[in-house]
Design an enzyme around this catalytic site. Sequence first.
Site, short mmCIF file in Angstrom:
data_model
loop_
_atom_site.label_atom_id
_atom_site.label_comp_id
_atom_site.label_asym_id
_atom_site.label_seq_id
_atom_site.Cartn_x
_atom_site.Cartn_y
_atom_site.Cartn_z
N SER A 1 0.79 -1.24 0.00
CA SER A 1 0.00 0.00 0.00
C SER A 1 0.82 1.29 0.00
O SER A 1 0.24 2.37 -0.03
CB SER A 1 -0.95 0.01 1.20
OG SER A 1 -2.05 -0.84 0.95
N LYS B 1 -0.03 3.83 -2.56
CA LYS B 1 -1.04 4.86 -2.40
C LYS B 1 -0.44 6.25 -2.21
O LYS B 1 -1.14 7.26 -2.40
CB LYS B 1 -1.96 4.49 -1.23
CG LYS B 1 -2.82 3.27 -1.57
CD LYS B 1 -3.47 2.65 -0.36
CE LYS B 1 -4.30 1.43 -0.81
NZ LYS B 1 -4.60 0.51 0.28
N SER C 1 -6.16 3.47 4.28
CA SER C 1 -5.65 2.57 3.24
C SER C 1 -6.78 1.92 2.45
O SER C 1 -6.71 0.73 2.09
CB SER C 1 -4.74 1.50 3.85
OG SER C 1 -3.79 1.04 2.90
#
Length: 214
Positions: free
Chosen positions: A30, A33, A85
């Site tokens: 993640s 992101k 997230s």
Amino acid sequence: ISSESAILIEAKSGAILYEKNANETLYPASLTKIATAIYAIEKGQLDDIVTVSANARSTAGTRVYLEQGEQVTLLKLIQGLLINSGNDAGVAIAEHLSGSVEQFSVDINDYLQNEIHLTNTQFMNATGLFHPDHVTTASDLAQLTQYAVRNDIFMSIFGMQELPWEGESWNTTIVSHHRILNGEIPVAHITGGKTGYVPQSRYTLATTAKNEHL
């Protein structure tokens, strides 16, 4: 440190203070992101109203529980993406900006290579969910984060510990998964951060800090 790969840089100059296998190609999970967020901030209109698709609604992994047809501002999606997230938020952002996740991967790779000048990064989606060709390096992630934190909007979200969240199916307070940033592990001078995890990468982490000497 025990991590397979790591790097510590001074944010203003980019000077490398520590590195370990920093150019080894790995799966970022993640931390992807960070790229999606700064791209959306720079290329989108934050007050745009995004309509959530069935594809975004059904995205696997960590979510902010968006519903199909729900209308959310781009800014709120970016907040859900970075703080909680939210993979569903990431897909909704990708579809809004590029029409599809596939086209978004083309667009963001062009942005990362030609505007931020990353040389060892290829992203296949907006979230970091596993794909064998979705890779980067600790060095590239540091360069990406160095670029992103210069943006005041990005930094204001990157440093949030929590945020009240009202949605069609979920009213709550979303809390950063970064245990140092949210105060679960007390460390002075932390200003922002993002965590990541997929089984193929294990745990990934980006953290920013500032003290009186910097």
